[in-house]
Enzyme design. Structure first.
Site, PDB file in Angstrom:
ATOM      1  N   TYR A 159     -12.443  -3.907   3.773  1.00  0.00           N
ATOM      2  CA  TYR A 159     -10.976  -3.851   3.691  1.00  0.00           C
ATOM      3  C   TYR A 159     -10.400  -5.243   3.971  1.00  0.00           C
ATOM      4  O   TYR A 159      -9.578  -5.762   3.220  1.00  0.00           O
ATOM      5  CB  TYR A 159     -10.455  -2.814   4.704  1.00  0.00           C
ATOM      6  CG  TYR A 159      -8.967  -2.881   4.972  1.00  0.00           C
ATOM      7  CD1 TYR A 159      -8.064  -2.170   4.178  1.00  0.00           C
ATOM      8  CD2 TYR A 159      -8.451  -3.664   6.015  1.00  0.00           C
ATOM      9  CE1 TYR A 159      -6.699  -2.235   4.422  1.00  0.00           C
ATOM     10  CE2 TYR A 159      -7.089  -3.735   6.266  1.00  0.00           C
ATOM     11  CZ  TYR A 159      -6.214  -3.020   5.466  1.00  0.00           C
ATOM     12  OH  TYR A 159      -4.862  -3.095   5.706  1.00  0.00           O
TER      13      TYR A 159
HETATM   14  N1  NAP Z   1       0.762   0.968   8.507  1.00  0.00           N
HETATM   15  C1  NAP Z   1       0.375  -0.090   9.197  1.00  0.00           C
HETATM   16  O1  NAP Z   1       0.453  -0.103  10.438  1.00  0.00           O
HETATM   17  C2  NAP Z   1      -0.181  -1.298   8.461  1.00  0.00           C
HETATM   18  C3  NAP Z   1      -0.787  -2.320   9.194  1.00  0.00           C
HETATM   19  C4  NAP Z   1      -1.294  -3.423   8.498  1.00  0.00           C
HETATM   20  C5  NAP Z   1      -1.182  -3.509   7.128  1.00  0.00           C
HETATM   21  N2  NAP Z   1      -0.587  -2.498   6.447  1.00  0.00           N
HETATM   22  C6  NAP Z   1      -0.499  -2.599   4.987  1.00  0.00           C
HETATM   23  O2  NAP Z   1       0.776  -2.145   4.572  1.00  0.00           O
HETATM   24  C7  NAP Z   1       0.682  -1.425   3.338  1.00  0.00           C
HETATM   25  C8  NAP Z   1       1.281  -0.027   3.495  1.00  0.00           C
HETATM   26  O3  NAP Z   1       0.715   0.598   4.631  1.00  0.00           O
HETATM   27  P1  NAP Z   1       0.807   2.185   4.820  1.00  0.00           P
HETATM   28  O4  NAP Z   1       0.364   2.470   6.199  1.00  0.00           O
HETATM   29  O5  NAP Z   1       2.126   2.680   4.314  1.00  0.00           O
HETATM   30  O6  NAP Z   1      -0.356   2.625   3.801  1.00  0.00           O
HETATM   31  P2  NAP Z   1      -0.806   4.123   3.424  1.00  0.00           P
HETATM   32  O7  NAP Z   1      -0.053   5.134   4.180  1.00  0.00           O
HETATM   33  O8  NAP Z   1      -2.286   4.143   3.511  1.00  0.00           O
HETATM   34  O9  NAP Z   1      -0.341   4.226   1.903  1.00  0.00           O
HETATM   35  C9  NAP Z   1      -0.985   3.480   0.929  1.00  0.00           C
HETATM   36  C10 NAP Z   1      -0.401   3.772  -0.418  1.00  0.00           C
HETATM   37  O10 NAP Z   1      -1.329   3.248  -1.374  1.00  0.00           O
HETATM   38  C11 NAP Z   1      -1.568   4.234  -2.358  1.00  0.00           C
HETATM   39  N3  NAP Z   1      -2.965   4.122  -2.804  1.00  0.00           N
HETATM   40  C12 NAP Z   1      -4.089   4.227  -2.059  1.00  0.00           C
HETATM   41  N4  NAP Z   1      -5.182   4.107  -2.850  1.00  0.00           N
HETATM   42  C13 NAP Z   1      -4.732   3.924  -4.099  1.00  0.00           C
HETATM   43  C14 NAP Z   1      -5.366   3.761  -5.364  1.00  0.00           C
HETATM   44  N5  NAP Z   1      -6.705   3.778  -5.489  1.00  0.00           N
HETATM   45  N6  NAP Z   1      -4.587   3.603  -6.458  1.00  0.00           N
HETATM   46  C15 NAP Z   1      -3.237   3.602  -6.353  1.00  0.00           C
HETATM   47  N7  NAP Z   1      -2.573   3.768  -5.189  1.00  0.00           N
HETATM   48  C16 NAP Z   1      -3.314   3.930  -4.078  1.00  0.00           C
HETATM   49  C17 NAP Z   1      -1.341   5.579  -1.680  1.00  0.00           C
HETATM   50  O11 NAP Z   1      -0.973   6.511  -2.675  1.00  0.00           O
HETATM   51  P3  NAP Z   1      -0.935   8.115  -2.443  1.00  0.00           P
HETATM   52  O12 NAP Z   1      -0.394   8.342  -1.081  1.00  0.00           O
HETATM   53  O13 NAP Z   1      -0.021   8.591  -3.530  1.00  0.00           O
HETATM   54  O14 NAP Z   1      -2.323   8.620  -2.584  1.00  0.00           O
HETATM   55  C18 NAP Z   1      -0.220   5.254  -0.700  1.00  0.00           C
HETATM   56  O15 NAP Z   1       1.043   5.441  -1.300  1.00  0.00           O
HETATM   57  C19 NAP Z   1      -0.786  -1.424   2.960  1.00  0.00           C
HETATM   58  O16 NAP Z   1      -1.030  -2.455   2.046  1.00  0.00           O
HETATM   59  C20 NAP Z   1      -1.500  -1.696   4.279  1.00  0.00           C
HETATM   60  O17 NAP Z   1      -2.744  -2.351   4.103  1.00  0.00           O
HETATM   61  C21 NAP Z   1      -0.097  -1.393   7.075  1.00  0.00           C
END
Ligand code: NAP
Length: 247
Positions: A159
């Site tokens: 990742y």
């Molecule tokens: N949340 C945190 O604390 C945090 C911390 C560090 C970095 N980030 C970064 O911030 C961003 C958003 O975080 P988040 O927590 O909201 O992420 P999340 O809840 O895991 O959501 C990820 C999104 O990506 C989509 N996705 C996953 N695999 C996919 C694929 N193969 N093809 C197309 N779409 C795909 C999912 O779609 P579906 O739900 O429709 O399946 C979901 O809408 C990410 O890039 C993550 O790495 C987040």
């Protein structure tokens, strides 16, 4: 600064594309931009009832699974059928998969994360350059990375490696698309817990930052808006990490 009437009109018509906009951070950004009058297109992988709330706000929803090149190219074609121009692209879609022990699974895992975090942004950016150039205002590409790139990870090495690749692409696309398109990245640390994170994990995670809070999606949306409002910022990776680096 007064924005010329013609530019305002185009700004109202050119959408921002947010990948993975169906839930959590992507969804918050999509709703906030849409509420401010900015047209939005999101991609979603999984159909869920909440998507109807986004559609009711006028957000265009395109199904897309960035698991392989064919699916990414098919999505690009459907995007081009949906719009003639773009104000910006926010690459938010991500899979937080842990590393695997057996070699075949480790290889498949790495290939999958490479495809979602690097290949999809690369192909979408390249294919959408004409759509961005068709818009007459400021244009932005924003890659959502992860602050853990600065440290590495014992359990999520693939990742992190592919997010590091995404940060590298940020700088390359910033150089390649200058001066017409700004390209930046946001590198968040803990923003939102997953619902199944237990109390011990939460306590440990909160202690990793100076500010020790779970800030919620709003801080990422604010950073997206800051980048989009700022006309002198490109090739930058902005940490949003609550002071992890100072403790
Ligand atoms: N949340 C945190 O604390 C945090 C911390 C560090 C970095 N980030 C970064 O911030 C961003 C958003 O975080 P988040 O927590 O909201 O992420 P999340 O809840 O895991 O959501 C990820 C999104 O990506 C989509 N996705 C996953 N695999 C996919 C694929 N193969 N093809 C197309 N779409 C795909 C999912 O779609 P579906 O739900 O429709 O399946 C979901 O809408 C990410 O890039 C993550 O790495 C987040």
């Amino acid at each position: 600064m007064t924005i010329p009437a013609t530019q305002t009109k185009i700004a109202q018509l050119a959408p921002v594309l947010i990948t993975g906009g169906g839930r959590r951070l992507g969804r918050h950004a999509a709703e906030t931009l849409a509420d401010s009058g900015q047209p939005v297109i999101i991609t979603y992988r999984t159909e869920r009832p909440e998507l109807d709330l986004l559609r009711a706000k006028g957000i265009t929803t395109l199904q897309a699974d960035f698991t392989d090149e064919a699916h990414i190219l098919d999505f690009i074609q459907r995007l081009k059928n949906a719009t003639l121009c773009l104000r910006g692209i926010i690459h938010n879609a991500s899979d937080w998969l842990p590393d695997q022990q057996d070699l075949k699974s480790a290889s498949e895992n790495f290939q999958h994360l490479f495809t979602v975090h690097m290949l999809a942004p690369l192909l979408i950016n390249q294919a959408c350059e004409p759509l961005l150039l068709a818009y007459q205002g400021q244009r932005d590409i924003i890659h959502i990375s992860d602050a853990v790139v600065q440290k590495g990870s014992k359990k999520h090495g693939a990742y992190v490696a592919t997010k590091a690749g995404l940060e590298s692409l940020t700088q390359s696309f910033a150089a390649r698309f200058a001066p017409n398109i700004k390209v930046n990245a946001i590198a968040p640390a803990l923003i939102m817990f997953q619902p199944n994170d237990d109390a011990a994990y939460r306590e440990k995670a909160l202690k990793k930052s100076a500010l020790q809070i779970e800030p919620g999606a709003e801080v990422i949306t604010q950073t997206i808006q800051y980048i989009m409002d700022n006309r002198y910022l490109t090739g930058v990776i902005l940490p949003v990490e609550g002071g992890r680096s100072v403790i």
